[in-house]
Write a protein that holds these residues in place. Structure first.
Motif, short mmCIF file in Angstrom:
data_model
loop_
_atom_site.label_atom_id
_atom_site.label_comp_id
_atom_site.label_asym_id
_atom_site.label_seq_id
_atom_site.Cartn_x
_atom_site.Cartn_y
_atom_site.Cartn_z
N UNK A 276 0.85 -1.19 0.00
CA UNK A 276 0.00 0.00 0.00
C UNK A 276 0.88 1.24 0.00
N UNK A 277 0.56 2.17 -0.88
CA UNK A 277 1.23 3.46 -0.93
C UNK A 277 0.18 4.56 -0.94
N UNK A 278 0.56 5.74 -0.44
CA UNK A 278 -0.34 6.90 -0.40
C UNK A 278 0.28 8.02 -1.20
N UNK A 279 -0.52 8.62 -2.11
CA UNK A 279 0.02 9.70 -2.94
C UNK A 279 -1.11 10.57 -3.47
N UNK A 280 -1.00 11.87 -3.25
CA UNK A 280 -1.80 12.86 -3.94
C UNK A 280 -3.30 12.69 -3.87
N UNK A 281 -3.98 13.18 -4.93
CA UNK A 281 -5.42 13.05 -5.06
C UNK A 281 -5.78 11.86 -5.92
N UNK A 282 -7.05 11.80 -6.32
CA UNK A 282 -7.54 10.66 -7.07
C UNK A 282 -6.83 10.52 -8.42
N UNK A 283 -6.38 11.63 -8.98
CA UNK A 283 -5.69 11.63 -10.28
C UNK A 283 -4.19 11.80 -10.07
N UNK A 284 -3.65 11.16 -9.06
CA UNK A 284 -2.26 11.39 -8.65
C UNK A 284 -1.25 11.04 -9.74
N UNK A 285 -1.56 10.06 -10.58
CA UNK A 285 -0.61 9.66 -11.60
C UNK A 285 -0.46 10.72 -12.69
N UNK A 286 -1.39 11.63 -12.78
CA UNK A 286 -1.34 12.75 -13.73
C UNK A 286 -0.70 13.97 -13.07
N UNK A 287 -1.14 14.28 -11.85
CA UNK A 287 -0.62 15.45 -11.15
C UNK A 287 0.78 15.23 -10.59
N UNK A 288 1.02 14.07 -10.03
CA UNK A 288 2.31 13.73 -9.40
C UNK A 288 2.94 12.58 -10.17
N UNK A 289 3.12 12.76 -11.45
CA UNK A 289 3.52 11.65 -12.31
C UNK A 289 4.89 11.09 -11.95
N UNK A 290 5.84 11.93 -11.61
CA UNK A 290 7.18 11.42 -11.32
C UNK A 290 7.17 10.53 -10.07
N UNK A 291 6.49 11.00 -9.01
CA UNK A 291 6.42 10.19 -7.78
C UNK A 291 5.64 8.89 -8.04
N UNK A 292 4.56 8.99 -8.80
CA UNK A 292 3.77 7.80 -9.11
C UNK A 292 4.61 6.80 -9.89
N UNK A 293 5.28 7.27 -10.91
CA UNK A 293 6.08 6.36 -11.74
C UNK A 293 7.19 5.70 -10.94
#
Length: 275
Positions: free
Chosen positions: A247-264
């Motif tokens: 389990x990881x926690x990141x950003x809002x519901x669209x985190x992979x778009x807004x926080x793409x570097x951290x998500x990737x």
């Protein structure tokens, strides 16, 4: 976004799905959520296509895929995913679903099992969206709020546009979005007509994939990424339902778009076995 390597795959009589297929290597399939399109995964396509074969799907009645009155539910979407995997002759696939796209994956696993599945990534979706016990269960919201969305907003294009814009600014994105960004996101959603969006909304809300979520976490490496705004309850619920999922926690519901570097980076670590 300039779409490269786009193709159409017939998944049912008269129904074609638009599929973006880029890069080489172990395959990753990204599946967008409720009414959204391949476009939202632009940063994942750019990043992971350097090392992997990246496939992004417009589900039926989404984006460039066929708009149809048939099969606008997540049972059919699971079958459609199986058709795409078969047509592309994919093996050892990582399936990554966002929001209601997770329902497509759980349904695929229910129908097809794990023979072609290497690992799973679930992006910010509970396997049971509705519950009368929304104080303890990870749900999309109180029943009255869900009823208002269905009966008030998803009755015409203006209502759908208003709902998506409000959901974007309150839940999906943490920073202030520009008017152009807000209009672009609403435009992606409105490629699915409101009368189909309401069907999909009801299908998603009445889904219950808790058994599939538990089984998935036990059989293959599984990563669940949840948004900040409900991190506590989502983490507790996931630990209960899918105890072996990372389990990881990141950003809002669209985190992979807004926080793409951290998500990737999170996904890279998971794929490398570091989680």
């Amino acid at each position: 976004m300039t779409v490269v390597n786009g193709k159409y795959i017939e998944v049912d009589s008269g129904v074609e799905l638009f599929v973006q297929d880029v890069g080489h290597g172990d395959p990753i399939i990204f599946i967008p959520g409720f009414t959204f399109t391949t476009e939202v995964f632009i940063h994942q396509v750019e990043h992971f296509s350097k090392t992997n074969r990246v496939i992004v799907i417009d589900p039926r009645s989404h984006g460039r895929s066929t708009i149809t009155l048939q099969g606008n539910d997540y049972v059919t979407h699971g079958t459609d995913l199986a058709e795409v995997i078969d047509a592309l002759e994919l093996k050892n696939v990582t399936l990554a679903g966002w929001s209601f796209g997770c329902l497509t994956i759980w349904e695929y696993l229910k129908q097809e099992g794990y023979d072609n599945v290497k690992s799973l990534i679930f992006i910010d979706m509970s396997p049971k969206a509705l519950s009368t016990n929304h104080e303890e269960d990870w749900v999309e919201g109180p029943l009255n709020d869900i009823g208002t969305i269905y009966n008030t907003y998803l009755r015409n294009p203006a209502g759908q546009r208003e709902f998506i814009k409000a959901y974007t600014t309150s839940v999906m994105v943490q920073r202030d979005v520009t008017e152009d960004e807000l209009n672009w996101l609403a435009e992606q959603s409105l490629k699915t007509p409101y009368y189909i969006a309401s069907n999909l909304f009801a299908s998603g809300m009445f889904s219950d994939y808790r058994n599939e979520a538990r089984e998935a976490s036990e059989l293959v490496p599984t990563l669940t990424i949840v948004a900040d705004h409900w991190a506590d309850i989502a983490t507790r619920f996931t630990q209960k339902i899918s105890p072996k999922s990372s389990i990881e926690v990141l950003g809002g519901h669209l985190m992979f778009w807004e926080h793409s570097e951290e998500f990737n980076e999170l996904v890279e670590k998971f794929l490398s076995g570091e989680n």
